[in-house]
Design a protein around this motif. Structure first.
Motif, PDB file in Angstrom:
ATOM      1  N   ASN A   1      31.294 -16.600  33.269  1.00  0.00           N
ATOM      2  CA  ASN A   1      31.749 -17.901  32.774  1.00  0.00           C
ATOM      3  C   ASN A   1      30.981 -18.368  31.546  1.00  0.00           C
ATOM      4  OD1 ASN A   1      33.735 -18.195  34.687  1.00  0.00           O
ATOM      5  ND2 ASN A   1      32.347 -19.113  36.162  1.00  0.00           N
ATOM      6  N   ASP A   2      29.721 -17.975  31.410  1.00  0.00           N
ATOM      7  CA  ASP A   2      28.922 -18.449  30.286  1.00  0.00           C
ATOM      8  C   ASP A   2      29.472 -17.964  28.958  1.00  0.00           C
ATOM      9  OD1 ASP A   2      27.229 -19.797  31.970  1.00  0.00           O
ATOM     10  OD2 ASP A   2      25.772 -18.176  32.080  1.00  0.00           O
ATOM     11  N   GLU A   3      29.948 -16.750  28.916  1.00  0.00           N
ATOM     12  CA  GLU A   3      30.405 -16.182  27.651  1.00  0.00           C
ATOM     13  C   GLU A   3      31.860 -15.762  27.710  1.00  0.00           C
ATOM     14  OE1 GLU A   3      27.734 -12.954  26.979  1.00  0.00           O
ATOM     15  OE2 GLU A   3      25.971 -14.208  27.187  1.00  0.00           O
ATOM     16  N   ASN A   4      32.580 -16.120  28.778  1.00  0.00           N
ATOM     17  CA  ASN A   4      33.959 -15.687  28.982  1.00  0.00           C
ATOM     18  C   ASN A   4      34.092 -14.189  28.787  1.00  0.00           C
ATOM     19  OD1 ASN A   4      34.967 -18.210  29.640  1.00  0.00           O
ATOM     20  ND2 ASN A   4      35.236 -18.759  27.502  1.00  0.00           N
ATOM     21  N   GLN A   5      33.134 -13.479  29.279  1.00  0.00           N
ATOM     22  CA  GLN A   5      33.066 -12.040  29.121  1.00  0.00           C
ATOM     23  C   GLN A   5      33.251 -11.401  30.501  1.00  0.00           C
ATOM     24  OE1 GLN A   5      29.182 -10.953  27.755  1.00  0.00           O
ATOM     25  NE2 GLN A   5      29.875  -9.063  26.836  1.00  0.00           N
ATOM     26  N   ILE A   6      33.945 -10.289  30.533  1.00  0.00           N
ATOM     27  CA  ILE A   6      34.138  -9.564  31.776  1.00  0.00           C
ATOM     28  C   ILE A   6      32.946  -8.625  31.973  1.00  0.00           C
ATOM     29  CG2 ILE A   6      35.607  -7.933  33.010  1.00  0.00           C
ATOM     30  CD1 ILE A   6      36.890 -10.678  32.584  1.00  0.00           C
ATOM     31  N   VAL A   7      32.372  -8.690  33.183  1.00  0.00           N
ATOM     32  CA  VAL A   7      31.219  -7.859  33.511  1.00  0.00           C
ATOM     33  C   VAL A   7      31.669  -6.830  34.543  1.00  0.00           C
ATOM     34  CG1 VAL A   7      28.896  -7.849  34.488  1.00  0.00           C
ATOM     35  CG2 VAL A   7      29.652  -9.781  33.091  1.00  0.00           C
ATOM     36  N   LYS A   8      31.388  -5.576  34.281  1.00  0.00           N
ATOM     37  CA  LYS A   8      31.724  -4.526  35.240  1.00  0.00           C
ATOM     38  C   LYS A   8      30.519  -4.258  36.130  1.00  0.00           C
ATOM     39  CE  LYS A   8      35.332  -2.169  32.761  1.00  0.00           C
ATOM     40  NZ  LYS A   8      35.919  -0.885  32.447  1.00  0.00           N
ATOM     41  N   ILE A   9      30.788  -4.164  37.436  1.00  0.00           N
ATOM     42  CA  ILE A   9      29.739  -3.815  38.384  1.00  0.00           C
ATOM     43  C   ILE A   9      30.202  -2.609  39.188  1.00  0.00           C
ATOM     44  CG2 ILE A   9      28.819  -6.169  38.490  1.00  0.00           C
ATOM     45  CD1 ILE A   9      30.215  -6.491  41.194  1.00  0.00           C
ATOM     46  N   ASP A  10      29.240  -1.809  39.611  1.00  0.00           N
ATOM     47  CA  ASP A  10      29.581  -0.622  40.390  1.00  0.00           C
ATOM     48  C   ASP A  10      29.218  -0.842  41.862  1.00  0.00           C
ATOM     49  OD1 ASP A  10      26.842  -0.305  40.555  1.00  0.00           O
ATOM     50  OD2 ASP A  10      26.774   1.499  39.313  1.00  0.00           O
ATOM     51  N   GLU A  11      29.368   0.192  42.652  1.00  0.00           N
ATOM     52  CA  GLU A  11      29.119   0.096  44.092  1.00  0.00           C
ATOM     53  C   GLU A  11      27.670  -0.272  44.403  1.00  0.00           C
ATOM     54  OE1 GLU A  11      31.311   0.066  46.657  1.00  0.00           O
ATOM     55  OE2 GLU A  11      32.772   0.074  45.034  1.00  0.00           O
ATOM     56  N   THR A  12      26.722   0.241  43.627  1.00  0.00           N
ATOM     57  CA  THR A  12      25.312  -0.095  43.850  1.00  0.00           C
ATOM     58  C   THR A  12      25.073  -1.575  43.602  1.00  0.00           C
ATOM     59  OG1 THR A  12      24.626   2.147  43.246  1.00  0.00           O
ATOM     60  CG2 THR A  12      22.935   0.441  43.169  1.00  0.00           C
TER      61      THR A  12
ATOM     62  N   LYS B   1      19.943  -7.175  35.169  1.00  0.00           N
ATOM     63  CA  LYS B   1      21.228  -7.057  34.473  1.00  0.00           C
ATOM     64  C   LYS B   1      22.236  -8.063  35.025  1.00  0.00           C
ATOM     65  CE  LYS B   1      24.060  -4.011  35.847  1.00  0.00           C
ATOM     66  NZ  LYS B   1      25.392  -4.141  36.362  1.00  0.00           N
ATOM     67  N   LEU B   2      22.262  -8.235  36.349  1.00  0.00           N
ATOM     68  CA  LEU B   2      23.191  -9.175  36.974  1.00  0.00           C
ATOM     69  C   LEU B   2      22.847 -10.624  36.598  1.00  0.00           C
ATOM     70  CD1 LEU B   2      23.466  -7.432  40.455  1.00  0.00           C
ATOM     71  CD2 LEU B   2      25.295  -7.634  38.751  1.00  0.00           C
ATOM     72  N   VAL B   3      21.569 -10.911  36.442  1.00  0.00           N
ATOM     73  CA  VAL B   3      21.150 -12.254  36.029  1.00  0.00           C
ATOM     74  C   VAL B   3      21.500 -12.484  34.559  1.00  0.00           C
ATOM     75  CG1 VAL B   3      19.151 -13.745  35.604  1.00  0.00           C
ATOM     76  CG2 VAL B   3      19.324 -12.492  37.764  1.00  0.00           C
ATOM     77  N   LYS B   4      21.127 -11.542  33.699  1.00  0.00           N
ATOM     78  CA  LYS B   4      21.379 -11.699  32.262  1.00  0.00           C
ATOM     79  C   LYS B   4      22.863 -11.772  31.935  1.00  0.00           C
ATOM     80  CE  LYS B   4      17.106  -9.725  30.577  1.00  0.00           C
ATOM     81  NZ  LYS B   4      16.426  -8.569  30.018  1.00  0.00           N
ATOM     82  N   SER B   5      23.682 -11.082  32.706  1.00  0.00           N
ATOM     83  CA  SER B   5      25.128 -11.097  32.450  1.00  0.00           C
ATOM     84  C   SER B   5      25.808 -12.326  33.045  1.00  0.00           C
ATOM     85  CB  SER B   5      25.774  -9.830  33.013  1.00  0.00           C
ATOM     86  OG  SER B   5      25.702  -9.832  34.432  1.00  0.00           O
TER      87      SER B   5
END
Length: 166
Positions: free
Chosen positions: A11-22, A58-62
């Motif tokens: 929501n901060d940057e209206n950017q899509i973040v990809k996450i994997d199973e880990t 990475k999850l925090v920064k994104s």
């Protein structure tokens, strides 16, 4: 970058973040116990502590993880009265009204909605007297045209920080 990645909106940057199973597994473990150590997560997932640290950073920064905070049981503090309040606001001033009202101590959630009302508020109060004062104060505001209040009888599920949808 990630194989088999899920998409999550930042929501901060209206950017899509990809996450994997880990990432999903880390989020689920943190959702179960926000105080779980990186060491314990690394053992449960059979990955290094450094990997856990880097993934969480990475999850925090994104913006996927917005903050680390306790889940408060408001009823333990005397806030046993949950309400959902629909509010109709005069045209052109909704954003200003929401900015002001969302900071009220009893307001837990506020949503822009379609339909009969412009906004829905989820709020908690200690008793009906506190709710009555809140609603009467809303109705005294010149921009508020109408309210509609519903009282929650039972909370069947309330998990706004859930990672189960991942």
């Amino acid at each position: 970058m990630f194989s088999n990645g899920e998409i999550m909106k930042n929501n901060d940057e209206n950017q899509i973040v990809k996450i994997d199973e880990t990432d999903k597994k880390i989020l689920n473990l943190f959702n179960e116990d926000g105080r779980m150590s990186y060491r314990k997560i690394s053992r449960k997932l059979d990955i290094s502590i450094g990997t856990v640290h880097n993934r969480i950073e990475k999850l925090v920064k994104s913006g996927v993880i917005k903050k680390f905070a306790p889940v408060i049981d408001h009823s333990k503090l005397g806030y046993n009265f949950t309400t959902i309040i629909g509010v109709r606001v005069k045209g052109g001033v909704l954003k200003n009204w929401e900015d002001k009202t969302s900071y009220h101590k009893n307001v837990l959630c506020m949503y822009d909605v379609t339909g009969e009302f412009d906004a829905l508020i989820v709020a908690r109060f200690k008793d009906t007297t506190e709710l009555d004062e809140f609603v009467k104060n809303l109705l005294q505001e010149p921009d508020v045209q109408r309210t509609y209040t519903q009282t929650v009888l039972n909370i069947l599920k309330e998990d706004l920080g859930s990672s189960k949808m991942l």
